[in-house]
Scaffold this active site. Structure first.
Site, PDB file in Angstrom:
ATOM      1  CB  CYS A   1      36.964  -4.022  11.149  1.00  0.00           C
ATOM      2  SG  CYS A   1      38.520  -4.054  10.238  1.00  0.00           S
TER       3      CYS A   1
ATOM      4  CB  SER B   1      42.937 -22.035  41.325  1.00  0.00           C
ATOM      5  OG  SER B   1      43.629 -21.414  42.401  1.00  0.00           O
ATOM      6  CB  CYS B   2      47.259 -25.990  41.732  1.00  0.00           C
ATOM      7  SG  CYS B   2      48.691 -26.659  40.867  1.00  0.00           S
TER       8      CYS B   2
ATOM      9  CB  CYS C   1      47.245  -0.755   6.866  1.00  0.00           C
ATOM     10  SG  CYS C   1      47.831   0.477   5.698  1.00  0.00           S
TER      11      CYS C   1
ATOM     12  CB  CYS D   1      36.488   2.218   5.794  1.00  0.00           C
ATOM     13  SG  CYS D   1      37.121   2.072   7.487  1.00  0.00           S
TER      14      CYS D   1
ATOM     15  CB  CYS E   1      55.344  -0.932   6.074  1.00  0.00           C
ATOM     16  SG  CYS E   1      53.823  -0.961   7.035  1.00  0.00           S
TER      17      CYS E   1
ATOM     18  CB  CYS F   1      52.120   6.714   6.542  1.00  0.00           C
ATOM     19  SG  CYS F   1      52.029   5.293   5.437  1.00  0.00           S
TER      20      CYS F   1
END
Ligand SMILES: Cc1cc2nc3c(=O)[nH]c(=O)nc-3n(C[C@H](O)[C@H](O)[C@H](O)COP(=O)(O)O)c2cc1C
Length: 397
Positions: free
Chosen positions: A371, A129-130, A341, A368, A338, A335
């Site tokens: 996801c 595998s190298c 989202c 919504c 920021c 929350c």
């Protein structure tokens, strides 16, 4: 913490993986003294005089290392002495001799097998595998690329070997599960997965010169460290469910928690290279302590009780429940507003997060689709995904 594989007993699941930390017996002996249960030697070959390394050959990348180091440049005769010394001095520690030869040279594989087992090695690990330097010599990753020939190598080794034979496989193949199957069909006693992932370190954009710059040039190499852990987790779990033999996990293991994850996905032992290159052999203390405390906390007698525990949860997408639609739920007490989202959902999601008058974000349940993007990127982990059967999102929105 003991692990028994066939007749061989490991004092704990932690093995030093083949690499710079297993370059000589003196180094391996220091690791054994500190509590490592086993060590895989740097890969040994007959054409060792061709293993002339460039410098530099190791570079930092985000989350790991890239290397273009070759296998051992020390002669098999030197290694025979090393292995004899290690087994005489540390009879309870497990010495795994890593060997390599050309894919079409079964005689060379057999010769190395006989030398290492006569020296007292407990296990052989075949470096199939190298991914750099060796494929040009028809060695290393070339064996993983040609499962049929890998099988033939194992077949010829098994004619002369009296000790267990593990095949170390490459993630740089289309199906590592198929490859493992061929190895086990040809009577491999164990599988080690994975070696490094083929990659490139990067370019200095001020000069255009490559990282890992060897007098102005570079080469593709192998990526190791925590960044490859997801690749290794997939490989180990796929192999564990499809073949009936012990799996030794390698790839991105940094701490005892990583080790537990691999064991829950079917590994019997774990191998560590890059983390030792960063923090030395002493990390074994934290690894052992962590596992000991974990076993006590969960009232487990041994790691065998959790081996493969999580495999049953992995299924094809078609088998997952499509009826239970989860939706994001924001914990407003955590929350920090920021807005990350909101932006993510607006530009890469379903425009389901809206601003409300008091500055708090709201989830529009009609939009919504659950996801999970907002939860994945939230810096303070204040979003959870919860199944709420009553509302079904309108996917046409
Ligand atoms: C600098 C370096 C040299 C390595 N040399 C070998 C080797 O000689 N033989 C081998 O089988 N694997 C070799 N490896 C691969 C490691 O044994 C291991 O499979 C891989 O790095 C993934 O584990 P890690 O993320 O803990 O490093 C080497 C890795 C590094 C970083």
């Amino acid at each position: 913490m003991k692990i028994k594989i066939g007749e061989i007993e490991f004092q704990n699941p932690f093995i030093l993986a083949s690499g710079p930390a297993t370059r000589t017996a003196e180094m391996i002996a220091r690791a054994f003294k500190l509590g490592w249960a086993g060590a895989v030697t740097k890969t040994i070959c007959l054409n060792y005089e061709m293993m002339v390394d460039v410098s530099p050959r190791i570079a930092k990348i985000n989350g790991g290392l890239k290397n273009i180091e070759l296998i051992s440049s020390r002669s098999p005769e030197n290694w025979v002495e090393d292995i004899r010394f290690l087994k005489n001095s540390y009879p309870k520690s497990i010495v795994i001799a890593s060997i390599s030869a050309e894919v079409n040279n079964p005689g060379a594989w057999q010769e190395l097998t006989l030398m290492m087992q006569d020296a007292g090695a407990d296990i052989l690990e075949l470096n199939f595998s190298c991914p750099h330097g060796l494929p040009e010599l028809d060695m290393g990753n070339t064996c993983s690329d040609t499962p049929y020939l890998a099988g033939e190598i194992i077949n010829s080794i098994k004619k002369v070997s009296k000790i267990p034979v593990w095949a170390k496989l490459s993630p740089n193949v289309s199906s590592i599960k198929h490859l493992a199957g061929v190895c086990v069909k040809n009577k491999a006693d164990g599988i080690t997965a994975i070696n490094t992932v083929k990659g490139f370190a990067g370019v200095d954009i001020e000069t255009g010169m490559p990282e890992l710059n060897v007098e102005g040039l570079t080469a593709y190499g192998g990526i190791s460290g925590n960044i490859i852990k997801p690749v290794a987790l997939k490989a180990v779990s796929e192999i564990a469910v499809s073949v009936d033999c012990p799996v030794s996990a390698a790839g991105g293991i940094k701490n005892w928690q990583d080790a537990v994850e691999f064991i829950m996905l079917g590994a019997s032992t774990v191998q560590i290279c890059t983390e030792v290159m960063h923090n030395g052999y002493e990390i074994i203390n934290g690894l052992q302590k962590g596992i000991y405390t974990f076993l006590k906390k969960h009232e487990l007698n041994s790691l065998t009780e959790i081996k493969g525990k999580s495999l049953k949860y992995i299924k094809p997408i078609a088998d997952l429940n499509k009826q239970a639609v989860a939706a994001a739920v924001i914990d407003h007490s955590k929350c920090i507003k920021c807005g990350k989202c909101y932006k993510a959902c607006f530009d890469a999601g379903y425009q389901a997060i809206t601003d409300s008058k008091n500055g708090f974000l709201k989830i529009d349940r009609q939009k919504c689709t659950g996801c999970g993007l907002c939860k994945a990127i939230c810096p303070v982990k204040c979003i959870a995904m919860k199944v709420q059967d009553s509302v079904v999102p309108n996917l046409q929105l």
